[in-house]
Design a protein around this motif. Structure first.
Motif, short mmCIF file in Angstrom:
data_model
loop_
_atom_site.label_atom_id
_atom_site.label_comp_id
_atom_site.label_asym_id
_atom_site.label_seq_id
_atom_site.Cartn_x
_atom_site.Cartn_y
_atom_site.Cartn_z
N ASP A 81 0.85 -1.20 0.00
CA ASP A 81 0.00 0.00 0.00
C ASP A 81 0.88 1.24 0.00
O ASP A 81 0.54 2.26 0.58
CB ASP A 81 -0.91 -0.03 1.25
N ASN A 82 2.03 1.12 -0.68
CA ASN A 82 3.03 2.19 -0.60
C ASN A 82 3.76 2.40 -1.92
O ASN A 82 4.93 2.74 -1.95
CB ASN A 82 4.04 1.88 0.50
N LEU A 83 3.04 2.19 -3.03
CA LEU A 83 3.67 2.31 -4.35
C LEU A 83 3.72 3.73 -4.87
O LEU A 83 4.27 3.98 -5.94
CB LEU A 83 2.95 1.40 -5.35
N GLY A 84 3.11 4.67 -4.17
CA GLY A 84 3.15 6.06 -4.61
C GLY A 84 1.95 6.51 -5.42
O GLY A 84 1.97 7.57 -6.03
N LEU A 85 0.88 5.71 -5.44
CA LEU A 85 -0.35 6.08 -6.13
C LEU A 85 -1.15 7.07 -5.28
O LEU A 85 -0.92 7.18 -4.07
CB LEU A 85 -1.20 4.84 -6.40
N PRO A 86 -2.10 7.77 -5.88
CA PRO A 86 -2.96 8.64 -5.06
C PRO A 86 -3.66 7.88 -3.94
O PRO A 86 -3.96 8.46 -2.89
CB PRO A 86 -3.96 9.19 -6.07
N GLU A 87 -3.94 6.59 -4.13
CA GLU A 87 -4.64 5.81 -3.13
C GLU A 87 -3.71 5.20 -2.09
O GLU A 87 -4.18 4.59 -1.10
CB GLU A 87 -5.43 4.67 -3.80
N SER A 88 -2.40 5.28 -2.28
CA SER A 88 -1.47 4.66 -1.35
C SER A 88 -1.68 5.19 0.06
O SER A 88 -1.94 6.38 0.26
CB SER A 88 -0.03 4.91 -1.78
N GLY A 89 -1.58 4.29 1.01
CA GLY A 89 -1.75 4.68 2.40
C GLY A 89 -3.17 4.62 2.91
O GLY A 89 -3.42 5.00 4.05
N PRO A 136 6.03 2.99 5.09
CA PRO A 136 4.94 3.92 4.76
C PRO A 136 5.37 4.88 3.66
O PRO A 136 6.50 5.38 3.66
CB PRO A 136 4.70 4.68 6.09
N TRP A 137 4.47 5.12 2.71
CA TRP A 137 4.80 6.11 1.67
C TRP A 137 3.53 6.64 1.02
O TRP A 137 2.73 5.89 0.47
CB TRP A 137 5.70 5.53 0.61
N ARG A 138 3.36 7.92 1.14
CA ARG A 138 2.38 8.66 0.36
C ARG A 138 3.15 9.78 -0.31
O ARG A 138 4.13 10.29 0.23
CB ARG A 138 1.26 9.20 1.24
N GLY A 155 12.97 4.03 -4.88
CA GLY A 155 11.94 4.31 -5.87
C GLY A 155 10.94 5.37 -5.50
O GLY A 155 10.11 5.75 -6.32
N ARG A 156 10.96 5.86 -4.27
CA ARG A 156 10.08 6.98 -3.93
C ARG A 156 10.51 8.19 -4.75
O ARG A 156 11.71 8.43 -4.93
CB ARG A 156 10.15 7.27 -2.44
N ARG A 157 9.55 8.94 -5.23
CA ARG A 157 9.85 10.10 -6.07
C ARG A 157 9.21 11.36 -5.51
O ARG A 157 8.12 11.31 -4.94
CB ARG A 157 9.39 9.87 -7.51
N VAL A 158 9.90 12.46 -5.76
CA VAL A 158 9.41 13.78 -5.37
C VAL A 158 9.52 14.68 -6.58
O VAL A 158 10.55 14.68 -7.27
CB VAL A 158 10.23 14.36 -4.20
N PHE A 159 8.46 15.43 -6.85
CA PHE A 159 8.40 16.29 -8.03
C PHE A 159 8.19 17.75 -7.62
O PHE A 159 7.51 18.03 -6.63
CB PHE A 159 7.24 15.87 -8.95
N ALA A 160 8.76 18.64 -8.41
CA ALA A 160 8.51 20.07 -8.23
C ALA A 160 8.50 20.73 -9.60
O ALA A 160 9.30 20.38 -10.48
CB ALA A 160 9.57 20.71 -7.34
N VAL A 161 7.60 21.67 -9.77
CA VAL A 161 7.43 22.38 -11.05
C VAL A 161 7.30 23.86 -10.76
O VAL A 161 6.61 24.27 -9.81
CB VAL A 161 6.16 21.89 -11.78
#
Length: 879
Positions: free
Chosen positions: A399-407, A795-797, A867-873
């Motif tokens: 439950d920690n793949l980084g999808l909007p539903e994760s967590g 844990p990952w969101r 594999g956790r990712r963080v984005f900024a724009v």
């Protein structure tokens, strides 16, 4: 992931002085080699490679630079005496010259055909270690004086000869890398000759070097791994480095004396998460009927294809739809069993639309690189994710793949499957049949728009193959113990839809006969007409209900031992027959039915077929010099396309779950073959390309993806798989067959064609295009690997990224940008930076310099080792 400075220094040895001082496409800037870029590599102390990027103009204009091959394929290479190699103050005679050429870049949007040319110089004596090597041509006929070929012959230089999984390896699992190289007209690099002709190495061995200390931490022998199966000699001098026994986490390079060192890579449990989370991100990028948004990605767009689709008629408004139906089904007579009338128009359908006007078919996932949605692929996508969640230990708990539903406390695999199943249920007409496809109303592909500006859409008529596949997939969801537990209301709805779909099928067969009920639309679902989909539907409905009537149909239609249910008689577990066999074999193990409710003979046959499929993939991997399960039948046919190593990895993972007596001893080898297939995708291949966007050091830019064709970024969205082996770039309207004609050696040579694993171009190659079921298969088996590590309960969101150093206005002086995320340490992250009109780079920070081109935007994408990712724009406001 960040690199230690020593690792960076090793990689920067790739940078050479060329006509414009440009850097190679192989170094850390993730760029594309500009026309005029030159590079000198010391492959071995007695073998040099001179690279030059040139361009081909449109039309029939001849090549003007390094045109060493005439129209008949004959070479006119520079004479060895025309090239002067100097090192340590002396000249080294050239004994032989070789050449190869291949298109290096060919985007579809505009003509930009670049060629990668390589001259190979075999020297009579070895270059002294540590010396500066320079190659000149005194008469200036081969290249002008402004192009300089010079390199430092350092012991631990980077080399393209050593191939590793660029993302990394899991400590407890098998770990292998490969050594080998293709030299064009000189054939293959023969490491045995290197051993016997220099004092650099006394035996074929390798070492692992810690990038932080530059210290050797492990040494082992290289073992020969010649390829088998191609009808011409290729990859006969490949060597394998096996460091499975080394399990210490860290960052390393693989070093071979006399050759140099590889790209850096990790040994860490986190790399399993990098594989799975990147694939999960790619599936998120395919979502339809919604937006892709921060903080989940930087490849954003608004809600797409949310307007209802139209049900087509024979009205002039739908002329294109009816033309498509006629064209797609035109070959129906090729199959003598196709006794139904051609589905040449809406009016010719055996199953008229019941609902008219507009229908809501929003949701699901875009099927492939285009924005269409095919029912049969949708059903298969669901099967693979639900099967993986139920069968692969631990995969369904992630439950920690980084999808909007994760967590949210529910399975990420099942959340993604449900997203597709909710769409699939909408594709059912009032009579129980399922529409074949959601498609643009007025053209084939929405090739000039982002999805949120997509075309009006239509649904295509129903047919029995699409209906049976949808029936099966929805029934499978309804019988999954975990799906029923987490989504009980949806499971009940899906079962009702599946039963209604079966009733439609029964009416169709009763009225037209089993063969006469099928109308072909496209190649999807046409390999066995609808026989395999009907079999799968009967299987899943039996597992969902226990009704013996479904079981009887299944037993009537399925004989897993019959070669007729295999593609071309040899490809096991193919299409919906494979889905049925898989589900039945694991029905009792997953708690769908009790073992005594299954036919013992059929169960044994299904288990045998699964085990044999795994054994096939193991055999093919063992025949490959690089460990990928390319079938020998494909090798013999010399026609490879749409090949994805992780497809084989999935079948190997399934076989590993069986405690089948006859194949029990093969399970460790099957796991190793699964990983060697994954390694191949992740850069352990002859050209060091990672065939999954968003990972690795050497990345493809031009891919078959409508979003990527129209987005502002230079790099495509992360997580998109690319075909790993193909016959060539293929014909397209922009370049026609020019790339094929320019390759040397020729792909079509009778004696020594360009070898298949080396056939790659950074271009729009249809035979590399994925479909969503490829993504689902890969995510399923990689989720299993991740679940066997410490990451299973991490844990990952998605976290929010911020760019420091910006005030919103375009900078008037250089600005240094940093990526930050509150509460998250990005020290170990690999950060990709992109800005308009700038080359993408991987580095800790980005310096923006004001120039003649205004800065409109800048983006950062950080990938942590797990594999956790963080984005900024950031979008700049106008002055």
């Amino acid at each position: 992931m960040s690199l230690h400075p020593r690792a960076v220094a090793c990689l920067l040895l790739l940078t050479v002085v060329g006509s414009a001082g440009a850097q190679s496409a192989d170094d850390m800037n993730l760029g594309i080699a500009a026309v005029g870029t030159s590079r000198l590599l010391m492959l071995t102390p007695r073998l040099l490679e001179l690279d030059l990027t040139t361009a081909k103009s449109p039309g029939r204009s001849p090549l003007t630079e390094w045109s060493f091959v005439d129209a008949l394929g004959q070479t006119h290479l520079p004479h060895p005496d025309a090239l002067v190699v100097s090192a340590a103050g002396r000249s080294i005679p050239v004994a032989a010259v070789g050449f190869r050429r291949r298109v290096s870049y060919a985007p579809l949007n505009k003509w930009d055909l670049r060629l990668g040319n390589s001259l190979y110089l075999e020297l009579r004596t070895a270059v002294p270690e540590g010396s500066t090597v320079q190659v000149t041509n005194p008469d200036g006929r081969v290249w002008p004086a402004s192009v300089v070929f010079r390199v430092q012959a350092t012991r631990e230089r980077w080399t393209p000869i050593i191939h590793v999984n660029q993302t990394g390896y899991v400590p407890a699992l098998p770990k292998t890398a490969m050594v080998g190289y293709y030299l064009g007209s000189l054939g293959e690099l023969n490491l045995t000759n290197l051993i016997s002709s220099t004092n650099q190495i006394s035996q074929p061995s390798f070492a692992l070097m810690d990038t932080r200390s530059d210290r050797e931490v492990f040494r082992g022998p290289l073992t020969p791994r010649p390829d088998q199966g191609f009808p011409f000699p290729s990859y006969q001098y490949v060597w394998q480095a096996d460091f499975s026994s080394f399990k210490t986490p860290g960052e390393y390079r693989l070093f071979v004396p006399g050759l140099g060192c590889s790209f850096p890579f990790l040994i860490d449990d986190g790399v399993a998460g990098a594989f799975a989370r990147t694939y999960a991100l790619g599936i998120y990028h395919q979502r339809c009927g919604t937006s892709n948004a921060l903080p989940f990605t930087r490849f954003t767009h608004g809600p797409c294809h949310t307007r209802p689709a139209e049900v087509p008629t024979m009205a002039p408004k739908f002329a294109f739809v009816n033309e498509c139906l006629a064209k797609m089904s035109a070959d129906y007579k090729d199959n003598p069993r196709h006794t139904a009338p051609q589905l040449s128009s809406v009016a010719a359908s055996l199953y008229p639309f019941v609902r008219q006007g507009l229908v809501d078919v929003s949701g699901g996932h875009h099927d492939a690189g285009d924005y269409s949605k095919y029912t049969i692929n949708s059903a298969a996508f669901i099967h693979f994710l639900v099967f993986a969640a139920d069968v692969f230990p631990g995969a369904g708990a992630l439950d920690n793949l980084g999808l909007p539903e994760s967590g949210d406390g529910k399975s990420d695999l099942l959340e993604e499957a449900k997203w597709e199943a909710d769409f699939l249920a909408k594709m059912q007409d009032s009579d129980g049949g399922f529409y074949f496809l959601v498609y643009p109303r007025d053209r084939e592909y929405e090739d000039n728009v982002l999805p949120d500006h997509g075309d009006p859409q239509v649904v295509f008529p129903k047919n029995t193959s699409a209906t049976a596949a949808a029936t099966a997939a929805l029934a499978q969801c309804s019988s999954s113990p975990l799906f029923r537990k987490q989504f009980p209301d949806a499971a009940a709805r899906y079962l009702a839809s599946a039963k209604k779909g079966w009733q439609f099928l029964q009416r169709a067969i009763d009225k037209y006969g089993k063969d006469g009920a099928y109308q072909k639309i496209t190649h999807y679902g046409n390999d066995f007409m609808h026989d395999d989909e009907l079999t799968w539907a009967a299987c899943e409905l039996y597992l969902a209900t226990g009704d013996p009537a479904y079981h009887q149909k299944l037993q009537d239609w399925l004989n897993p031992s019959d070669p007729a249910i295999r593609r071309w008689g040899w490809w096991r577990m193919y299409a919906s027959y494979g889905c049925a066999i898989r589900s039945y074999a694991f029905a009792a193990r997953t708690g769908r039915l009790k073992r005594e409710q299954l036919n013992p003979l059929l169960l044994e046959q299904c288990e045998q077929e699964i085990a044999d499929a795994g054994a096939d993939d193991l055999h093919w991997a063992s025949q490959s010099a690089y460990g990928t399960s390319l079938p020998e039948e494909a090798k013999r046919a010399l026609n490879v396309g749409w090949y994805f190593s992780d497809d084989a990895a999935f079948d190997l993972a399934v076989a590993c779950q069986l405690d089948y007596p006859a194949k029990r001893d093969l399970r460790p080898a099957m796991l190793a073959a699964l990983l060697s297939n994954l390694n191949y995708e992740q850069g352990c291949n002859p050209i060091n390309v990672v065939y999954l966007t968003g990972l690795g050091w050497k990345r493809q830019h031009a891919i078959v993806d409508q979003y990527a064709l129209n987005a502002r970024q230079a790099l495509p969205p992360s997580g998109i798989p690319l075909g790993n082996i193909q016959a060539g770039l293929g014909w397209n309207y922009r370049y026609e067959n020019i790339p094929e004609k320019l390759s040397f050696p020729s792909d079509g040579s009778d004696k020594a064609p360009y070898p298949f694993y080396d056939r790659w171009e950074d271009g729009f190659n249809l035979s590399q295009e994925f479909v969503i079921l490829n993504q689902a298969r890969a995510l399923g088996c990689l989720a299993w690997l991740m679940a066997q590590t410490t990451l299973k309960e991490q844990p990952w969101r998605a976290a929010t990224g911020q760019l420091s150093g910006l005030d919103g206005q375009q900078p008037r002086k250089p600005v240094v940008l940093h990526l930050q995320s509150p509460g998250l340490d990005l020290t170990g992250a690999r950060i990709v930076w992109e800005a308009n009109n700038q080359t993408p780079v991987v580095q800790r920070e980005l310096t923006l310099k004001p120039g003649s081109v205004p800065l409109h935007w800048v983006e950062a994408e950080a990938q942590l080792p797990d594999g956790r990712r963080v984005f900024a724009v950031h979008d700049f406001s106008a002055r």
